[in-house]
Design a protein around this motif. Structure first.
Motif, PDB file in Angstrom:
ATOM      1  N   ALA A 182       0.835  -1.210   0.000  1.00 57.61           N
ATOM      2  CA  ALA A 182       0.000   0.000   0.000  1.00 57.61           C
ATOM      3  C   ALA A 182       0.868   1.258   0.000  1.00 57.61           C
ATOM      4  CB  ALA A 182      -0.921   0.001   1.210  1.00 57.61           C
ATOM      5  N   THR A 183       0.389   2.275  -0.662  1.00 58.62           N
ATOM      6  CA  THR A 183       1.135   3.528  -0.825  1.00 58.62           C
ATOM      7  C   THR A 183       1.608   4.102   0.512  1.00 58.62           C
ATOM      8  OG1 THR A 183      -0.022   4.057  -2.876  1.00 58.62           O
ATOM      9  CG2 THR A 183       0.999   5.893  -1.704  1.00 58.62           C
ATOM     10  N   LEU A 184       0.715   4.242   1.463  1.00 62.61           N
ATOM     11  CA  LEU A 184       1.106   4.835   2.746  1.00 62.61           C
ATOM     12  C   LEU A 184       2.110   3.969   3.484  1.00 62.61           C
ATOM     13  CD1 LEU A 184      -2.292   6.306   3.985  1.00 62.61           C
ATOM     14  CD2 LEU A 184      -0.368   7.505   2.934  1.00 62.61           C
ATOM     15  N   LYS A 185       1.960   2.647   3.409  1.00 63.25           N
ATOM     16  CA  LYS A 185       2.908   1.737   4.059  1.00 63.25           C
ATOM     17  C   LYS A 185       4.287   1.853   3.404  1.00 63.25           C
ATOM     18  CE  LYS A 185       2.160  -1.175   6.796  1.00 63.25           C
ATOM     19  NZ  LYS A 185       2.305  -1.303   8.257  1.00 63.25           N
ATOM     20  N   GLY A 186       4.339   1.913   2.088  1.00 59.48           N
ATOM     21  CA  GLY A 186       5.614   2.084   1.389  1.00 59.48           C
ATOM     22  C   GLY A 186       6.286   3.399   1.743  1.00 59.48           C
ATOM     23  N   ASN A 187       5.490   4.463   1.823  1.00 60.12           N
ATOM     24  CA  ASN A 187       6.035   5.766   2.213  1.00 60.12           C
ATOM     25  C   ASN A 187       6.597   5.705   3.631  1.00 60.12           C
ATOM     26  OD1 ASN A 187       5.117   6.659  -0.261  1.00 60.12           O
ATOM     27  ND2 ASN A 187       3.369   7.754   0.563  1.00 60.12           N
ATOM     28  N   GLU A 188       5.893   5.012   4.517  1.00 62.31           N
ATOM     29  CA  GLU A 188       6.354   4.841   5.894  1.00 62.31           C
ATOM     30  C   GLU A 188       7.690   4.085   5.930  1.00 62.31           C
ATOM     31  OE1 GLU A 188       5.192   1.945   9.622  1.00 62.31           O
ATOM     32  OE2 GLU A 188       3.565   2.633   8.334  1.00 62.31           O
ATOM     33  N   ILE A 189       7.811   3.055   5.113  1.00 66.61           N
ATOM     34  CA  ILE A 189       9.052   2.274   5.055  1.00 66.61           C
ATOM     35  C   ILE A 189      10.222   3.143   4.614  1.00 66.61           C
ATOM     36  CG2 ILE A 189      10.224   0.383   3.850  1.00 66.61           C
ATOM     37  CD1 ILE A 189       7.439  -1.048   3.846  1.00 66.61           C
ATOM     38  N   ILE A 190      10.025   3.933   3.565  1.00 67.28           N
ATOM     39  CA  ILE A 190      11.092   4.817   3.082  1.00 67.28           C
ATOM     40  C   ILE A 190      11.547   5.751   4.198  1.00 67.28           C
ATOM     41  CG2 ILE A 190      11.633   6.769   1.563  1.00 67.28           C
ATOM     42  CD1 ILE A 190       9.747   5.478  -0.506  1.00 67.28           C
ATOM     43  N   GLU A 191      10.607   6.423   4.838  1.00 65.88           N
ATOM     44  CA  GLU A 191      10.963   7.396   5.875  1.00 65.88           C
ATOM     45  C   GLU A 191      11.655   6.732   7.058  1.00 65.88           C
ATOM     46  OE1 GLU A 191      10.986  10.632   5.375  1.00 65.88           O
ATOM     47  OE2 GLU A 191      10.258  10.093   3.383  1.00 65.88           O
ATOM     48  N   GLN A 192      11.181   5.560   7.466  1.00 65.77           N
ATOM     49  CA  GLN A 192      11.793   4.862   8.588  1.00 65.77           C
ATOM     50  C   GLN A 192      13.218   4.428   8.247  1.00 65.77           C
ATOM     51  OE1 GLN A 192      10.689   4.550  11.717  1.00 65.77           O
ATOM     52  NE2 GLN A 192      12.647   3.599  12.210  1.00 65.77           N
ATOM     53  N   LEU A 193      13.422   3.879   7.066  1.00 70.29           N
ATOM     54  CA  LEU A 193      14.768   3.448   6.679  1.00 70.29           C
ATOM     55  C   LEU A 193      15.720   4.638   6.590  1.00 70.29           C
ATOM     56  CD1 LEU A 193      13.996   0.671   4.041  1.00 70.29           C
ATOM     57  CD2 LEU A 193      14.650   0.393   6.445  1.00 70.29           C
TER      58      LEU A 193
END
Length: 82
Positions: free
Chosen positions: A9-20
């Motif tokens: 999901a878009t929001l989950k992917g965005n969250e992954i990028i920011e966390q990494l």
């Protein structure tokens, strides 16, 4: 050989990028921020940490696709409940 996770999901992917990125991953390359369709029709990132590389591609039909070392991909699945 790369491991892959599709249909994130878009929001989950965005969250992954920011966390990494908070954890020290660096953006080696990305779809041009000047592209008129960035985040609308397409987006992509290449993140690196040491010798590991994570490739992330997004489109508005299938959302995020993540590819990288198989063990790291498995860790992402568990960590972010993918």
């Amino acid at each position: 050989m790369l491991g892959t996770i599709e249909y994130v999901a878009t929001l989950k992917g965005n969250e992954i990028i920011e966390q990494l990125k908070r954890e020290g991953w660096k953006v080696r390359s990305q779809y041009s921020p000047l592209a008129f369709d960035k985040g609308i029709d397409f987006d992509s990132y290449e993140l690196v940490l040491g010798s590991s590389t994570l490739y992330m591609q997004w489109d508005n039909w299938f959302e995020w696709k993540l590819s990288g070392p198989p063990t790291f991909i498995e860790q992402l699945k568990q960590r972010f409940e993918l």
